[in-house]
Enzyme design. Structure first.
Site, PDB file in Angstrom:
ATOM      1  N   ARG A 147      10.304   2.732  -8.508  1.00 29.43           N
ATOM      2  CA  ARG A 147      10.115   3.784  -7.510  1.00 29.43           C
ATOM      3  C   ARG A 147      11.485   4.281  -7.076  1.00 29.43           C
ATOM      4  NH1 ARG A 147       8.099   2.988  -1.259  1.00 29.43           N
ATOM      5  NH2 ARG A 147      10.351   2.947  -0.918  1.00 29.43           N
ATOM      6  N   TYR A 159      13.147   8.050   5.225  1.00 29.18           N
ATOM      7  CA  TYR A 159      12.386   6.927   4.668  1.00 29.18           C
ATOM      8  C   TYR A 159      12.939   6.463   3.320  1.00 29.18           C
ATOM      9  CZ  TYR A 159       8.968   4.202   2.277  1.00 29.18           C
ATOM     10  OH  TYR A 159       8.392   3.182   1.571  1.00 29.18           O
ATOM     11  N   ASP A 210       7.480   7.804  -3.370  1.00 31.44           N
ATOM     12  CA  ASP A 210       6.655   7.665  -2.163  1.00 31.44           C
ATOM     13  C   ASP A 210       6.975   8.799  -1.200  1.00 31.44           C
ATOM     14  OD1 ASP A 210       5.165   6.834  -0.019  1.00 31.44           O
ATOM     15  OD2 ASP A 210       5.954   4.781   0.019  1.00 31.44           O
ATOM     16  N   HIS A 212       5.291   9.139   1.620  1.00 27.91           N
ATOM     17  CA  HIS A 212       5.083   8.496   2.923  1.00 27.91           C
ATOM     18  C   HIS A 212       4.395   9.416   3.929  1.00 27.91           C
ATOM     19  CE1 HIS A 212       6.348   4.983   5.522  1.00 27.91           C
ATOM     20  NE2 HIS A 212       6.082   4.416   4.361  1.00 27.91           N
ATOM     21  N   GLU A 236       3.103   9.118  -4.338  1.00 26.33           N
ATOM     22  CA  GLU A 236       2.367   8.254  -3.392  1.00 26.33           C
ATOM     23  C   GLU A 236       2.227   8.902  -2.016  1.00 26.33           C
ATOM     24  OE1 GLU A 236       4.060   4.366  -3.259  1.00 26.33           O
ATOM     25  OE2 GLU A 236       3.380   3.998  -1.214  1.00 26.33           O
ATOM     26  N   GLU A 262      -2.259   2.632   1.319  1.00 32.56           N
ATOM     27  CA  GLU A 262      -1.645   1.427   1.890  1.00 32.56           C
ATOM     28  C   GLU A 262      -1.995   1.241   3.366  1.00 32.56           C
ATOM     29  OE1 GLU A 262       2.528   2.320   1.020  1.00 32.56           O
ATOM     30  OE2 GLU A 262       2.887   2.518   3.149  1.00 32.56           O
ATOM     31  N   ARG A 283      -4.230   2.271  -3.328  1.00 33.85           N
ATOM     32  CA  ARG A 283      -3.114   1.405  -2.903  1.00 33.85           C
ATOM     33  C   ARG A 283      -3.476   0.459  -1.766  1.00 33.85           C
ATOM     34  NH1 ARG A 283       1.623   0.851  -3.709  1.00 33.85           N
ATOM     35  NH2 ARG A 283       2.509   0.992  -1.627  1.00 33.85           N
ATOM     36  N   GLU A 339       2.846  -3.203  -6.737  1.00 30.53           N
ATOM     37  CA  GLU A 339       4.175  -3.042  -6.134  1.00 30.53           C
ATOM     38  C   GLU A 339       4.816  -4.425  -5.954  1.00 30.53           C
ATOM     39  OE1 GLU A 339       4.091  -1.299  -2.232  1.00 30.53           O
ATOM     40  OE2 GLU A 339       6.222  -0.823  -2.266  1.00 30.53           O
ATOM     41  N   TRP A 402       6.158   9.067  10.070  1.00 34.77           N
ATOM     42  CA  TRP A 402       7.332   8.364   9.536  1.00 34.77           C
ATOM     43  C   TRP A 402       7.144   8.088   8.059  1.00 34.77           C
ATOM     44  CZ3 TRP A 402       7.310   3.071   7.917  1.00 34.77           C
ATOM     45  CH2 TRP A 402       8.550   2.695   7.342  1.00 34.77           C
TER      46      TRP A 402
HETATM   47  C1  GCO Z   1       5.562   1.037   0.380  1.00 30.22           C
HETATM   48  C2  GCO Z   1       5.407   1.290   1.823  1.00 30.22           C
HETATM   49  C3  GCO Z   1       6.286   0.530   2.732  1.00 30.22           C
HETATM   50  C4  GCO Z   1       5.730   0.667   4.136  1.00 30.22           C
HETATM   51  C5  GCO Z   1       5.767  -0.605   4.861  1.00 30.22           C
HETATM   52  C6  GCO Z   1       5.153  -0.500   6.243  1.00 30.22           C
HETATM   53  O1  GCO Z   1       5.125   1.901  -0.359  1.00 30.22           O
HETATM   54  O2  GCO Z   1       6.035  -0.014   0.022  1.00 30.22           O
HETATM   55  O3  GCO Z   1       5.306   2.653   2.108  1.00 30.22           O
HETATM   56  O4  GCO Z   1       7.622   0.915   2.635  1.00 30.22           O
HETATM   57  O5  GCO Z   1       6.403   1.648   4.836  1.00 30.22           O
HETATM   58  O6  GCO Z   1       5.110  -1.568   4.099  1.00 30.22           O
HETATM   59  O7  GCO Z   1       4.986  -1.746   6.838  1.00 30.22           O
HETATM   60 MG    MG Z   2       4.232   3.553   0.494  1.00 27.34          MG
END
Ligand code: GCO
Ligand code: MG
Length: 402
Positions: A147, A159, A210, A212, A236, A262, A283, A339, A402
């Protein structure tokens, strides 16, 4: 066999972990991860006050019934706190069953569907040159999938960008820190990042990115289209998924594969995404999604629609969750990728484990159960410390995802 006692081990070896230990009258015990990053003690309290007293005296082999008892029996459904608590119990019960039957958990889930579990790891840099270098270093370590994230000029604290050359680790002790965000600068920048990474690394390495949850659907569609020449493994969390239908618009505009989930805690968070084939990879993760029992059902539903798994595996998921995900990924047919953001040496010492990495794949090992221990004496030396994920603001000060 009966459950005799259950307790929590809350520790902070470099970061916070909440671990459940369920002990049976035959001396066999199981471990479950109950860590919810930045909200750890809410899950601990849910378990201690409301769940653990109900477990004593139950048959630990009745995993499905105990899951339903904790889910339906609470009347109040879903939510990250509830589902992480249920997941911890569920993981510990699968661990106990594996140990009692003297077999690894993957055998209880149908047995091996593959030899190893393909993993991706994180490459980060404060600019393109650093990010390219980081991708190349991870490829040289044997990773087949990486990634890539980079600081964006003008929003360098964004991020995925590490501080002082360390691996990226978002949770910070003390109150939440603030980072900056500009969608305009990001959208103009990311295709340049992947152009450079592809040129440096060739066509074969799997590349992931990602977002995010930071874009609107139409912005995400633009990014997906712009990244098509670099054939990403996935894009992602392109947009928040509370409105699952938002993904329809992205899907209609780009063939860049999409992964999300996630932050999901229930199969229902993904139901429309899967049945409409708006995503390619789910995810969700075993700890936040209600445990192995819940995720097996979600994965089986996804299989019908050719959606594969790509479970979350950042460092805030403890080695217990990592092990559970590896057993799961080895067993199910529609596994996609896992991951893998390696834990620190200290975290690995607190949680000695049977799983290992070799040449791009991970292996859960053949220890009975999940194959993870906790060194309680060592854990006790690192007490919990309040920590938070950062928040993000746009350049004009508006709070954003975020
Ligand atoms: C990822 C995630 C992490 C999260 C974190 C939050 O894809 O691994 O986005 O970076 O931000 O796990 O607790
Ligand atoms: Mg992520």
């Amino acid at each position: 066999m009966k459950i005799e006692s259950a307790k929590l081990i809350i520790c902070s070896p470099d970061r916070n972990f909440v671990t459940l230990k369920i002990v049976t009258d035959e001396g066999i015990y199981g471990l479950g991860d109950a860590t919810l990053n930045g909200r750890e003690l809410a899950v601990a309290s849910y378990l201690t006050e409301h769940v653990l007293p109900c477990l004593i005296g139950r048959d630990p082999f009745q995993i499905e019934d105990i899951w339903q008892y904790l889910y339906r029996g609470a009347y109040w459904r879903r939510g990250p706190v509830t589902m992480s608590a249920i997941a911890a119990v569920d993981m510990a019960l699968w661990d106990i069953k594996g140990k009692a039957l003297n077999t690894p958990v993957y055998n209880l889930l149908g047995g091996k569907s593959r030899e190893g579990v393909l993993v991706y790891t994180h490459a980060n840099g404060s600019d393109i040159a650093e990010a390219v270098d980081s991708v190349q270093r991870h490829a040289a370590e044997g990773y087949l999938a990486v990634r890539a994230q980079s600081g964006v000029p003008g929003v360098a604290s964004s991020y995925g960008v590490p501080k002082s050359g360390k691996p990226y680790e978002p949770a910070e002790r003390g109150l939440p820190s603030e980072s900056l965000w500009s969608t305009e600068k990001y959208l103009n920048f990311v295709p340049k990042l992947f152009d450079a990474v592809r040129k440096a690394c060739g066509e074969d390495l799997h590349l992931l990115h990602d977002v995010h949850h930071r874009l609107t659907p139409i912005e995400a569609a633009r990014l997906g289209k712009a990244l098509e020449p670099y054939h990403l493994f996935w894009m992602e969390d392109p947009t928040p998924a509370e409105n699952q239908e938002a993904f329809r618009l992205i899907r209609e505009h780009t063939v860049t594969p999409i992964a999300t989930g996630e932050v999901f805690n229930s199969f229902w968070d993904a139901h429309d995404l899967i049945r409409n084939q708006w995503i390619d990879y789910l995810r969700m993760t075993i700890v936040h999604g209600g445990g192995i029992t819940a995720l097996k059902k979600a994965a089986d539903f996804a299989a019908v629609y050719q959606v594969r798994t790509g479970f979350h595996g950042a460092t805030d998921l403890s080695p217990v969750t990592m092990a559970a995900a590896l057993h799961f990924g080895l067993a199910i047919h529609n596994f996609g990728i896992q991951e893998h953001m390696p834990h620190t040496k200290l975290m690995d010492e607190v949680f000695p484990h049977a799983y290992s990495f070799n040449a791009g794949y991970m292996y859960p090992g053949d220890a009975p159960g999940l194959g993870v221990e906790i060194d309680e004496a060592l854990a006790a030396k690192y007490p919990y410390q309040r920590a938070y994920l950062p928040i993000a603001r746009k350049l004009d000060g508006t709070l954003t995802d975020w």
